[in-house]
Design an enzyme around this catalytic site. Sequence first.
Site, PDB file in Angstrom:
ATOM      1  N   TYR A  74      13.753   9.954   7.174  1.00 27.75           N
ATOM      2  CA  TYR A  74      12.737   9.910   6.115  1.00 27.75           C
ATOM      3  C   TYR A  74      13.312   9.302   4.841  1.00 27.75           C
ATOM      4  O   TYR A  74      12.655   8.513   4.163  1.00 27.75           O
ATOM      5  CB  TYR A  74      12.217  11.326   5.830  1.00 27.75           C
ATOM      6  CG  TYR A  74      10.981  11.315   4.956  1.00 27.75           C
ATOM      7  CD1 TYR A  74       9.710  11.309   5.525  1.00 27.75           C
ATOM      8  CD2 TYR A  74      11.087  11.285   3.566  1.00 27.75           C
ATOM      9  CE1 TYR A  74       8.574  11.277   4.730  1.00 27.75           C
ATOM     10  CE2 TYR A  74       9.951  11.245   2.765  1.00 27.75           C
ATOM     11  CZ  TYR A  74       8.701  11.251   3.352  1.00 27.75           C
ATOM     12  OH  TYR A  74       7.581  11.206   2.571  1.00 27.75           O
ATOM     13  N   PHE A 126      -4.710 -15.430  -4.452  1.00 30.42           N
ATOM     14  CA  PHE A 126      -5.252 -15.239  -3.106  1.00 30.42           C
ATOM     15  C   PHE A 126      -6.376 -14.190  -3.168  1.00 30.42           C
ATOM     16  O   PHE A 126      -6.444 -13.396  -4.092  1.00 30.42           O
ATOM     17  CB  PHE A 126      -4.123 -14.797  -2.152  1.00 30.42           C
ATOM     18  CG  PHE A 126      -4.605 -14.582  -0.751  1.00 30.42           C
ATOM     19  CD1 PHE A 126      -5.058 -15.653   0.005  1.00 30.42           C
ATOM     20  CD2 PHE A 126      -4.645 -13.313  -0.190  1.00 30.42           C
ATOM     21  CE1 PHE A 126      -5.532 -15.453   1.299  1.00 30.42           C
ATOM     22  CE2 PHE A 126      -5.109 -13.107   1.098  1.00 30.42           C
ATOM     23  CZ  PHE A 126      -5.559 -14.178   1.839  1.00 30.42           C
ATOM     24  N   ASP A 127      -7.268 -14.179  -2.137  1.00 29.69           N
ATOM     25  CA  ASP A 127      -8.435 -13.268  -2.113  1.00 29.69           C
ATOM     26  C   ASP A 127      -8.094 -11.806  -2.397  1.00 29.69           C
ATOM     27  O   ASP A 127      -8.800 -11.135  -3.138  1.00 29.69           O
ATOM     28  CB  ASP A 127      -9.118 -13.182  -0.744  1.00 29.69           C
ATOM     29  CG  ASP A 127      -9.226 -14.452   0.012  1.00 29.69           C
ATOM     30  OD1 ASP A 127      -8.595 -15.443  -0.388  1.00 29.69           O
ATOM     31  OD2 ASP A 127      -9.937 -14.447   1.015  1.00 29.69           O
ATOM     32  N   ALA A 219       4.545 -14.834  -0.571  1.00 33.02           N
ATOM     33  CA  ALA A 219       4.196 -14.826   0.861  1.00 33.02           C
ATOM     34  C   ALA A 219       4.823 -16.013   1.606  1.00 33.02           C
ATOM     35  O   ALA A 219       5.349 -15.871   2.696  1.00 33.02           O
ATOM     36  CB  ALA A 219       2.682 -14.826   1.039  1.00 33.02           C
ATOM     37  N   LYS A 260       4.348 -13.471   6.641  1.00 30.00           N
ATOM     38  CA  LYS A 260       4.385 -14.940   6.686  1.00 30.00           C
ATOM     39  C   LYS A 260       5.849 -15.394   6.800  1.00 30.00           C
ATOM     40  O   LYS A 260       6.399 -15.396   7.881  1.00 30.00           O
ATOM     41  CB  LYS A 260       3.730 -15.538   5.429  1.00 30.00           C
ATOM     42  CG  LYS A 260       2.196 -15.475   5.421  1.00 30.00           C
ATOM     43  CD  LYS A 260       1.667 -14.173   4.968  1.00 30.00           C
ATOM     44  CE  LYS A 260       0.185 -14.197   4.690  1.00 30.00           C
ATOM     45  NZ  LYS A 260      -0.337 -12.853   4.456  1.00 30.00           N
ATOM     46  N   HIS A 453     -17.788 -13.032   5.141  1.00 29.84           N
ATOM     47  CA  HIS A 453     -17.414 -13.815   6.322  1.00 29.84           C
ATOM     48  C   HIS A 453     -16.840 -12.977   7.459  1.00 29.84           C
ATOM     49  O   HIS A 453     -16.901 -13.375   8.610  1.00 29.84           O
ATOM     50  CB  HIS A 453     -16.462 -14.965   5.959  1.00 29.84           C
ATOM     51  CG  HIS A 453     -15.189 -14.545   5.294  1.00 29.84           C
ATOM     52  ND1 HIS A 453     -15.156 -13.909   4.085  1.00 29.84           N
ATOM     53  CD2 HIS A 453     -13.892 -14.676   5.681  1.00 29.84           C
ATOM     54  CE1 HIS A 453     -13.895 -13.669   3.746  1.00 29.84           C
ATOM     55  NE2 HIS A 453     -13.112 -14.126   4.699  1.00 29.84           N
TER      56      HIS A 453
END
Length: 462
Positions: A74, A126-127, A219, A260, A453
């Site tokens: 942990y 980014f979104d 990313a 990524k 979307h």
Amino acid sequence: MRNRDSYAEPYRIKVIEPIRQKDRKTRELLIEQAHYNVFNLRAEDVYIDLLTDSGTSAMSANQWSGMMIGDESYAGCANFYNLQDALLEIIGYRYVVPTHQGRAAENILMTMFVSESQDVLGNMHFDTTEGHIKLRKANPVNLVIDEGMDPDIDHPFKGNINLERLEEELKKSDPSTIPLIIITTTSNTNGGQPVSMNNMRSASELAKKYNRPIFIDAARFAENCYFIKQRDERYKNKSIREIAREFFSYADGCTMSSKKDALVNIGGFLAFKDKEEWYERAVQIQICYEGFRTYGGLAGRDLEALARGLYEGTEEDYLEDRIGQVHYLGSNLIEAGVPIMKPIGGHGVFVDGQRFLPHIERANLPGQSLAIELYKEAGIRCIELGTCAFGYKDPKTGEEIYPPQELVRLAIPRRAYTDRHMDVIVNAFKAINERKENIKGLKMVYQAEIMRHFTARFEMIK
Ligand code: F0G
């Protein structure tokens, strides 16, 4: 860039994952049952999956063996310290806060810095970054250079932030209204376009002058550094890690979706260059949302794969092959007469759906229609980044507001597909090109209020 004929993938394949192409009739039925939304398809019904380059990389034998020495304690697991060492060596940052993926790191960063009515400046958020800013009732402000929005201009660094506009914004506001500047590398939204070293340095100088924190969305930082090496003469003899260390030295910290460029299937982190007090604040939030400071929502084995992936993702030969493959696909599509965003970016090829299907009106979703045709033609799955993803209905008038571009993104997973797969994609485009006048378009028959979307349903126009 070396000619791709002179080298092959810098790896050989030890483990394979079978993929199968269903026949055309079955594909037509499946996509109809999916309400013409590729997110509703089962992955096993897809032949070549270009939906995203995120979390879809093939890990190496070295990463898989690292998973076997995952320390699941942990607190204080060995793998956390390996990640710390990797970051210090590769980007020069001392403090790391692991998270389950990139957006979780954004959540911590925004909780620390952003509150109602503030403006968060960036080249192109980014979104999910925009989502976190808006959740705090603040405003995302995108200041990418004008060239960045023109698909035909061949500018080497189309992810650059417009420095004059950045300074204007900083000058006109009192310090409390701009809590943060974020530079996204590479800029995903306009095609995986890189940010130059000069631009990063100048943005950093402005941030210092006006006393604002500046962060990197990292990313795809390794791909960004590879472009700097290719396109800026001064860096051609520097290693990717030397370039990365300089680039990151200009920021105060970063968020990273390690799904990524760190070549893992899950994971992320928030990191700080040197401010211990920020790190301690971040850990408080991390403990609430992610987990204790040394695991942050990840298993020890995931941390190890991530640490090792950071080294592999910044290897020169890997990056040459990676960017080379995306370039191979893009240049063959250009040769086949397919209109794409130029120059070809780092993580995928962005096709101009409206120019490819000029006879389909915007209201009948040419980008989405192209995505559906690619599935029908060859079982290829990609994502529309046009009207459906970024358009919306005006809440007052009910009128559809269209985004500037109607793009279709072919995102290439890392180390997963060969150039033969790229050839199949190009051939699918050629076949669609032959009969494209007969493609009729779609209409949206269901849409959710946000991020429509993902769940929208469509019908074919007869
Ligand atoms: N920042 C950038 C630039 C991204 O492209 C993404 C994700 C994130 C942050 C969020 O990271 O997914 O780990 O939470 N991009 C994926 C894509 C989803 O398909 O482009 P995450």
